[in-house]
Design an enzyme around this catalytic site. Structure first.
Site, short mmCIF file in Angstrom:
data_model
loop_
_atom_site.label_atom_id
_atom_site.label_comp_id
_atom_site.label_asym_id
_atom_site.label_seq_id
_atom_site.Cartn_x
_atom_site.Cartn_y
_atom_site.Cartn_z
N SER A 124 11.21 -10.25 -8.79
CA SER A 124 10.73 -10.13 -7.41
C SER A 124 10.88 -11.45 -6.68
O SER A 124 10.79 -12.53 -7.30
CB SER A 124 9.24 -9.75 -7.47
OG SER A 124 8.65 -9.87 -6.21
N TYR A 148 0.14 -11.10 -10.60
CA TYR A 148 1.33 -10.22 -10.61
C TYR A 148 2.59 -11.07 -10.59
O TYR A 148 3.50 -10.88 -11.41
CB TYR A 148 1.31 -9.26 -9.40
CG TYR A 148 2.66 -8.62 -9.18
CD1 TYR A 148 3.14 -7.66 -10.06
CD2 TYR A 148 3.49 -9.03 -8.12
CE1 TYR A 148 4.40 -7.10 -9.89
CE2 TYR A 148 4.74 -8.48 -7.94
CZ TYR A 148 5.20 -7.51 -8.83
OH TYR A 148 6.45 -6.97 -8.68
N LYS A 152 5.70 -11.65 -13.48
CA LYS A 152 7.15 -11.49 -13.28
C LYS A 152 7.88 -12.77 -13.71
O LYS A 152 8.91 -12.73 -14.37
CB LYS A 152 7.45 -11.20 -11.80
CG LYS A 152 6.93 -9.88 -11.30
CD LYS A 152 7.89 -8.74 -11.55
CE LYS A 152 7.32 -7.68 -12.41
NZ LYS A 152 8.20 -6.57 -12.71
P1 NAD Z 1 6.26 1.99 -9.38
O1 NAD Z 1 4.83 1.75 -9.70
O2 NAD Z 1 6.61 3.09 -8.46
O3 NAD Z 1 7.12 2.16 -10.72
C1 NAD Z 1 6.76 1.52 -11.93
C2 NAD Z 1 6.71 2.61 -12.99
O4 NAD Z 1 6.38 2.02 -14.25
C3 NAD Z 1 5.64 3.68 -12.70
O5 NAD Z 1 6.24 4.95 -12.77
C4 NAD Z 1 4.60 3.50 -13.80
O6 NAD Z 1 4.00 4.72 -14.16
C5 NAD Z 1 5.45 2.89 -14.91
N1 NAD Z 1 4.74 2.06 -15.88
C6 NAD Z 1 3.92 1.00 -15.64
N2 NAD Z 1 3.51 0.47 -16.81
C7 NAD Z 1 4.09 1.19 -17.80
C8 NAD Z 1 4.05 1.14 -19.23
N3 NAD Z 1 3.32 0.22 -19.86
N4 NAD Z 1 4.76 2.04 -19.92
C9 NAD Z 1 5.49 2.99 -19.30
N5 NAD Z 1 5.56 3.09 -17.95
C10 NAD Z 1 4.87 2.20 -17.22
O7 NAD Z 1 6.85 0.59 -8.81
P2 NAD Z 1 8.26 0.28 -8.16
O8 NAD Z 1 8.03 -0.12 -6.76
O9 NAD Z 1 9.26 1.34 -8.47
O10 NAD Z 1 8.60 -1.04 -8.97
C11 NAD Z 1 9.45 -1.03 -10.11
C12 NAD Z 1 9.55 -2.45 -10.63
O11 NAD Z 1 10.08 -3.29 -9.61
C13 NAD Z 1 8.23 -3.07 -11.07
O12 NAD Z 1 8.45 -3.82 -12.25
C14 NAD Z 1 7.87 -3.98 -9.92
O13 NAD Z 1 7.12 -5.10 -10.35
C15 NAD Z 1 9.24 -4.42 -9.43
N6 NAD Z 1 9.26 -4.80 -8.00
C16 NAD Z 1 8.82 -3.93 -7.06
C17 NAD Z 1 8.82 -4.30 -5.71
C18 NAD Z 1 8.29 -3.38 -4.64
O14 NAD Z 1 7.96 -3.87 -3.56
N7 NAD Z 1 8.23 -2.09 -4.86
C19 NAD Z 1 9.32 -5.56 -5.34
C20 NAD Z 1 9.78 -6.42 -6.34
C21 NAD Z 1 9.76 -6.03 -7.68
C1 WQD Z 2 5.07 -6.89 4.70
C2 WQD Z 2 4.55 -7.46 6.02
C3 WQD Z 2 2.24 -8.10 5.91
C4 WQD Z 2 0.65 -4.05 5.34
C5 WQD Z 2 4.81 -7.39 -1.31
C6 WQD Z 2 4.51 -8.18 -2.55
C7 WQD Z 2 5.78 -8.69 -3.16
C8 WQD Z 2 6.79 -7.56 -3.37
C9 WQD Z 2 6.98 -6.75 -2.14
C10 WQD Z 2 6.57 -6.73 -5.60
C11 WQD Z 2 3.65 -8.68 5.83
C12 WQD Z 2 2.43 -6.96 6.88
C13 WQD Z 2 1.50 -5.13 5.53
C14 WQD Z 2 -0.24 -3.67 6.40
C15 WQD Z 2 0.66 -5.47 7.73
N1 WQD Z 2 6.33 -6.65 -4.38
N2 WQD Z 2 1.50 -5.83 6.70
N3 WQD Z 2 -0.20 -4.40 7.55
O1 WQD Z 2 3.53 -8.79 1.18
O2 WQD Z 2 5.96 -9.13 1.88
O3 WQD Z 2 5.44 -8.25 -0.36
O4 WQD Z 2 5.70 -6.32 -1.63
O5 WQD Z 2 7.15 -7.58 -6.21
O6 WQD Z 2 5.43 -9.29 -4.36
O7 WQD Z 2 3.67 -9.27 -2.20
O8 WQD Z 2 5.07 -6.79 1.57
O9 WQD Z 2 4.83 -4.61 2.67
O10 WQD Z 2 2.75 -5.78 1.85
O11 WQD Z 2 3.96 -6.69 3.82
O12 WQD Z 2 0.64 -6.10 8.79
O13 WQD Z 2 -1.04 -2.75 6.28
O14 WQD Z 2 3.72 -6.46 6.64
O15 WQD Z 2 1.28 -9.01 6.38
O16 WQD Z 2 3.90 -9.53 6.92
P1 WQD Z 2 4.92 -8.34 1.13
P2 WQD Z 2 4.11 -5.87 2.43
#
Ligand code: NAD
Ligand code: WQD
Length: 346
Positions: A124, A148, A152
């Site tokens: 991330s 979190y 990562k």
């Molecule tokens: P998500 O929660 O929709 O998907 C994660 C999945 O992993 C879920 O289906 C959950 O049930 C499963 N899971 C969690 N722990 C588990 C375990 N111990 N065993 C088996 N299954 C397990 O989240 P997502 O948004 O699809 O994110 C996927 C990956 O990408 C995550 O690792 C997250 O940290 C990373 N990521 C997400 C974002 C984002 O904004 N969505 C941004 C950067 C990185």
């Molecule tokens: C985006 C913008 C908020 C909600 C997060 C995690 C990051 C990554 C992606 C996993 C910001 C604003 C949001 C709301 C708002 N995840 N906002 N009202 O914070 O950039 O990133 O998700 O790895 O680790 O921190 O994403 O979608 O929460 O926010 O005004 O109800 O929207 O302040 O400027 P963020 P976000």
């Protein structure tokens, strides 16, 4: 090629399943459904017309995971499984570190035992220190502000050390920026269990009437309209980045980190206006105080992904808004009530 996908029932995982199946890969999915529904995988089958095995297991359970590797042979792994809510990680650090680290360590141990050495890891942009100059490059300074993010960061380090110790390993650490949008079919999408933490699902829940108004966190940032700027990337582009990464891994050994973003930032207000204009809906909002831990501005330098993976994000902010709305409109309760995903919106 047969790819093992952990967390494949989740938001990004399910979209990546679609792109892999469409490209002719075979897949096996494992997920404990702690933050997802098996309905997403039924929808993946429906979109692609292809079937695949699903194991409802916890990746931390080494015996259960070993059985999957016993029953299939894999050419690579994409490791999505993890807990991802930043705020919850602050209040439940042990849960977050346990789940995210033990799942990764268990997976490495089982992969090692079954001689599977290629892994794509869901990292991330949150691993970058908030005080970097923009855009963020892969060599920008690392450092996190919440458990979190550290989980990562630590998993990245684990994979670096595993690859350094055994030259047969190759690992790509994909650092996602802000994934939004859904598959254009509107059949799979993002389905947060509680009140959404992220901007786009909150906007779509306001649009569909599940929430009264959007709270915009901060209107006094040093940005053109005062609201925070982020690099939003369509999840289908992101999923295609994983297909490119799996292909690249076949001829690569070692470990490398790669940003997956568009390189362009949009403000919260730009997102709200684009959503309203694209979909013809009104999003009531109120500007409130800043959210703890937020930065004013964050966007990627995506050139390394362009160069190495021959990948670039193609979809627009309008695409992200249109597709997210189609999903929410057709599935107002997410996967909670499987209404068959009848797509009526045009
Ligand atoms: P998500 O929660 O929709 O998907 C994660 C999945 O992993 C879920 O289906 C959950 O049930 C499963 N899971 C969690 N722990 C588990 C375990 N111990 N065993 C088996 N299954 C397990 O989240 P997502 O948004 O699809 O994110 C996927 C990956 O990408 C995550 O690792 C997250 O940290 C990373 N990521 C997400 C974002 C984002 O904004 N969505 C941004 C950067 C990185
Ligand atoms: C985006 C913008 C908020 C909600 C997060 C995690 C990051 C990554 C992606 C996993 C910001 C604003 C949001 C709301 C708002 N995840 N906002 N009202 O914070 O950039 O990133 O998700 O790895 O680790 O921190 O994403 O979608 O929460 O926010 O005004 O109800 O929207 O302040 O400027 P963020 P976000």
């Amino acid at each position: 090629m047969n790819i093992f996908i952990t967390g494949g029932a989740g938001y990004i995982g399910s979209h990546t399943c679609v792109e892999l199946l469409n490209e002719g890969f075979d897949i096996v999915v494992a997920d404990n459904l702690s933050n997802s529904s098996q309905v997403s995988l039924d929808r993946v089958r429906r979109i692609t017309g292809r079937d695949f095995p699903f194991y409802e297991i916890d990746i931390c359970d080494e015996d259960a995971l070993s059985r999957v590797f016993e029953e299939h042979s894999f050419d690579g792994v994409i490791h999505f499984a993890g807990l991802k809510a930043v705020g919850e990680s602050v209040s439940r650090p042990v849960t977050y570190y346990s789940n995210n680290l033990i799942s990764t360590l268990t997976l490495c141990r089982v992969m090692q035992r079954y001689l599977v050495h290629k892994i794509v890891y869901s990292s991330s942009a949150t691993v970058y220190s908030p005080d970097n100059p923009l855009p963020l490059r892969e060599e920008s300074k690392l450092g996190c502000t919440n458990p979190y993010g550290w989980s990562k960061y630590m998993c990245e380090q684990i994979l670096r050390d595993v690859a350094a110790a055994d030259r047969r390993w190759s690992a790509l650490l994909l650092r996602y920026f802000n994934p939004v949008g859904v598959h254009p079919s509107g059949l799979i999408g993002e389905d947060p269990r509680d009140i959404p933490n992220n901007l786009m699902p909150f906007i779509t829940q306001v649009a569909v009437g599940r929430r009264e108004k959007l709270h915009i966190f901060g209107g006094d940032y040093d940005t053109p309209d005062g609201t925070g700027i982020r690099d939003y990337i369509h999840v289908v582009d992101l999923a295609k980045g994983h297909v490119a990464a799996i292909k690249y891994l076949q001829g690569f050994t070692g470990v490398d980190a790669i940003n997956l973003g568009t390189g362009r930032g949009f403000s919260v207000l730009e997102m709200v206006r684009t959503f309203e204009k694209t979909n013809g809906v009104n999003i009531p909002y109120e500007i409130v105080g800043r959210r703890a831990g937020d930065v004013a501005c964050c966007y990627a330098d995506p050139q390394k992904a362009n160069r190495l993976l021959h990948w670039r994000a193609e979809k627009t902010l309008e695409d992200m808004c249109r597709d997210s709305w189609r999903w929410q409109y057709n599935n107002p309760h997410g996967y909670g009530r499987d209404d068959g995903g009848n797509v009526t919106l045009h």
